[in-house]
Design an enzyme around this catalytic site. Structure first.
Site, mmCIF file in Angstrom:
data_model
loop_
_atom_site.group_PDB
_atom_site.id
_atom_site.type_symbol
_atom_site.label_atom_id
_atom_site.label_comp_id
_atom_site.label_asym_id
_atom_site.label_seq_id
_atom_site.Cartn_x
_atom_site.Cartn_y
_atom_site.Cartn_z
ATOM 1 N N LYS A 256 7.918 5.125 -0.391
ATOM 2 C CA LYS A 256 6.594 4.514 -0.332
ATOM 3 C C LYS A 256 5.783 5.038 0.856
ATOM 4 O O LYS A 256 4.555 5.132 0.789
ATOM 5 C CB LYS A 256 6.716 2.988 -0.278
ATOM 6 C CG LYS A 256 7.274 2.376 -1.556
ATOM 7 C CD LYS A 256 6.462 2.767 -2.784
ATOM 8 C CE LYS A 256 6.924 2.055 -4.043
ATOM 9 N NZ LYS A 256 6.113 2.422 -5.235
ATOM 10 N N TYR B 169 13.747 3.368 -0.642
ATOM 11 C CA TYR B 169 12.542 2.719 -1.170
ATOM 12 C C TYR B 169 11.396 2.815 -0.166
ATOM 13 O O TYR B 169 10.302 3.296 -0.494
ATOM 14 C CB TYR B 169 12.821 1.260 -1.526
ATOM 15 C CG TYR B 169 11.612 0.553 -2.084
ATOM 16 C CD1 TYR B 169 11.283 0.685 -3.430
ATOM 17 C CD2 TYR B 169 10.772 -0.211 -1.270
ATOM 18 C CE1 TYR B 169 10.152 0.065 -3.956
ATOM 19 C CE2 TYR B 169 9.648 -0.827 -1.781
ATOM 20 C CZ TYR B 169 9.344 -0.692 -3.123
ATOM 21 O OH TYR B 169 8.217 -1.302 -3.627
#
Length: 249
Positions: free
Chosen positions: A149, A145
């Protein structure tokens, strides 16, 4: 009227953008996998703000969904908000590789393809903007994650530089904890997160629109998270990785 296309538009930050842009008089194109919730959201926005709202059901983790949204962007949009995203309930070593690939397709490939679909038309018209929703997690190290990002932040800054037009802007939005359905869907328990760290989705959308107008490449809403990111940049990567692992996702 200008047109804004928002992915992940039925809840959370995406819904907050829809409200903000409808209040500003934008015609909206709302994208989500959930066709029923899309219809409900569209009707609510039409009644409340009197704007035109188009719905486009699409799963952006599939080629079919991405192609459909690329085609709609090609018809002309003035603002693109790449907001769709999710997190896994477990850590990297506990997550099936197909689930990881789906995340990367949504967080990276979708952002890449939809941004590339939007920018040529915006540049030709001499105006437009792209907001790619990343996360404060991009500045720390915690699984796929945060890695995905971080890619969004780097890509957005690169695209903003390469587009080469002062009225066509690309920005990465990096909020911290926001009260949305995100944590519940990811199987996370947010009860241990201190109350002062929570942000409101509408405030995040307002900050993003202000920072986009100012020409910022990266928007970190709220002074608390600006401070957290600034400190994180000063700490060695091995230490931030240790802290992230201790704190969790």
């Amino acid at each position: 009227m200008p047109t804004a296309l928002i992915t992940g538009a039925t809840a959370g930050i995406g819904a907050a953008f829809a409200r903000r842009l409808a209040a500003d008089g934008f015609t909206l194109v709302l994208v989500s996998r959930d066709e029923l919730r899309l219809a409900e959201r569209a009707e609510d926005l039409k009644r409340r703000y009197g704007v035109a709202v188009e719905t486009l059901p699409a799963d952006l983790a599939t080629d079919q969904g991405l192609t459909a949204v690329e085609a709609r962007i090609g018809e002309g949009v003035d603002l693109l908000v790449n907001n769709a995203g999710f997190a896994h309930p477990g850590g990297f070593l506990e997550t099936p590789v197909e689930d990881e690939r789906r995340m990367l397709k949504l967080h990276c490939e979708a952002v890449l393809r939809l941004t590339l679909a939007a920018l040529p038309g915006m540049k030709a018209r001499g105006r437009g903007g792209v907001i790619n929703v990343a996360s404060v997690a991009a500045f720390f190290t915690r699984g796929t994650y945060s890695a995905s990002k971080a890619w969004v932040v780097n890509f957005s800054a690169s695209a903003a530089t390469e587009v080469g037009h002062p009225r066509v802007k690309v920005m990465a939005l990096c909020p911290g904890f926001v009260r949305t359905e995100f944590h519940e869907r990811a199987g996370m328990d947010p009860s241990d997160i201190p109350g002062f760290l929570w942000l409101k989705a509408d405030a995040v959308a307002d900050a993003a629109m202000r920072d986009l107008a100012l020409g910022k490449l990266v928007s970190v809403p709220d002074l608390r998270y600006k401070a957290i990111v600034a400190v994180g940049k000063l700490i060695p990567h091995n230490l931030t990785a240790l802290v992230s692992a201790r704190i969790g996702r």
